[in-house]
Design a protein around this motif. Structure first.
Motif: not given
Length: 398
Positions: A216-217, A222-223, A226-229
């Protein structure tokens, strides 16, 4: 369909496309790290992993993994999956299954029969990988019930591939000329440039692999994405830098192929905990992965005398296991360093051992049976001349 649901679905599809592209990365890494006379054979193996995996996983593998649970062990298999509202998940999980199969290819490169490999790849995609995957990702598997954390597949995907690769490398035996009088001889890859390109493509695809596993995003996801990236990228970078430093100290020069494998080691190691650890935790996991990988490749090659041309067992098997265990140390919620005690670490160890044993035993049964029936290994003449000319009647470099 509301906007958030469309957004989530689109995110899964885009990440699935990125993971699909990882097949190209694996093809380039394996080809670059091995000899030119076998390049076409490796191309064929990787293409067939994707093609046979796609058909087999759709036909039955997906429901073995995600079907209604039977005793928390296996999904209820149904044939030819056709749920229009779940096709995005089928696609995303198909490209993951193809990844698990492809890991074995590199470890048995240069001396394995193409026909035998295809049969093993199919069984990997429809039986070995989906059953242990069910334990963790279906939602009601026995490891899920224990609280085992493997967010994107350090163990579910990479260790399963890595331990199967170990069994394959042992059963097929070393390449001719790899060991003389008990001493390991380096057989250099023919093109480190395409190997490097492959690693960078894998690194790119890994953003889809890990961040897509949020599934999901929209909203709070969404956050999280981004943290996983960030955790994914930091671990890869730390793994490469560490491998470079370790080889610089050990060998006197910074080794190129080990540095490249260091990035992959960091990526494999962070895959389990990419959503559970802090950026600092990710950096440390990457450092540990990069260092462990170098020592593991040397140990497997020089001490155990197991010929793994691309280091697949160390990168995927060993670093997958280490990374999964380290979730129990670095998870910000329940990790050992965050006041959670040893409970999570214990659960992680159970999962790593159970899935490792499953992969080793099942792949041994399949590969040993194939060895005794149609054979695993090509003839000496075929190996010396190259698999391209004998297995495929062609050369990549004309």
């Amino acid at each position: 369909m509301e906007a958030n649901a469309v957004l989530d679905l689109m995110w899964i599809v885009i990440c699935g496309i990125l993971v699909f592209f990882m097949q190209a990365g694996f093809t380039l890494v394996e080809t670059g790290f091995t000899r030119s006379k076998n390049a076409g054979n490796i191309i064929m193996k990787n293409i067939m992993d994707l093609c046979i995996g796609s058909i087999g996983f759709w036909a039955i593998g997906y429901t073995v993994m995600y079907g209604e649970t039977i005793g928390s062990f296996i999904g209820s298999p149904t044939l030819f999956y056709d749920n229009t509202e779940d096709m995005h998940n089928l696609f995303f999980q198909t490209v993951f299954a193809a990844t698990a199969a492809t890991i074995v290819s590199g470890a048995v490169a240069g001396r394995t029969k193409f026909s035998t490999y295809i049969i093993f790849s199919f069984i990997m995609t429809v039986v070995i990988y989906p059953i242990s995957g069910h334990w963790v990702w279906q939602g009601e598997g026995w490891l899920t019930e224990l609280g085992f954390i493997d967010f994107a597949g350090s163990t579910v995907v990479h260790s399963v591939g890595g331990w199967s690769a170990l069994v394959g490398a042992i059963l097929v035996g070393p390449r001719i000329g790899k060991y003389t009088n008990g001493v390991s001889n380096a057989i250099p890859g023919h093109n480190i440039l395409i190997g490097a390109l492959g690693v960078l493509i894998l690194w790119l695809g890994w953003f889809g692999f890990n961040a897509g596993s949020e599934l999901a995003i929209s909203g709070d996801s969404a956050n999280a994405v981004a943290g996983v990236l960030i955790t994914t990228n930091l671990a890869a970078a730390a793994g490469a830098v560490t491998a470079m430093i370790v080889t610089w100290i050990s060998y006197g020069k910074p080794d190129i192929s080990m540095t490249l494998n260091g990035a992959l080691a960091g990526l494999v190691a962070i895959t389990a905990g990419c959503a559970a650890v802090s950026p600092v935790g990710a950096l440390i996991i990457g450092i540990i992965g990069g260092a462990v990988m170098v020592f593991s490749i040397d140990f497997i090659d020089k001490k155990l005398k197991i010929d793994d041309p691309v280091g697949a067992v160390s990168v995927h098997g060993v670093c997958g296991a280490i990374g999964t265990l380290l979730v129990g140390v670095f998870a910000t919620d329940g990790g050992l360093l965050y006041g959670g005690g040893f409970a999570q670490l214990g659960v992680q160890a159970i999962g790593v051992l159970a899935i490792g044993a499953w992969a080793v035993v099942t792949s041994f049964i399949v590969l040993f049976t194939l060895k005794k029936t149609i054979g695993l290994r090509v003839s000496k003449e075929e190996e010396v001349d190259g698999l391209d000319i004998h297995e495929h009647k062609s050369n990549v470099y004309n």
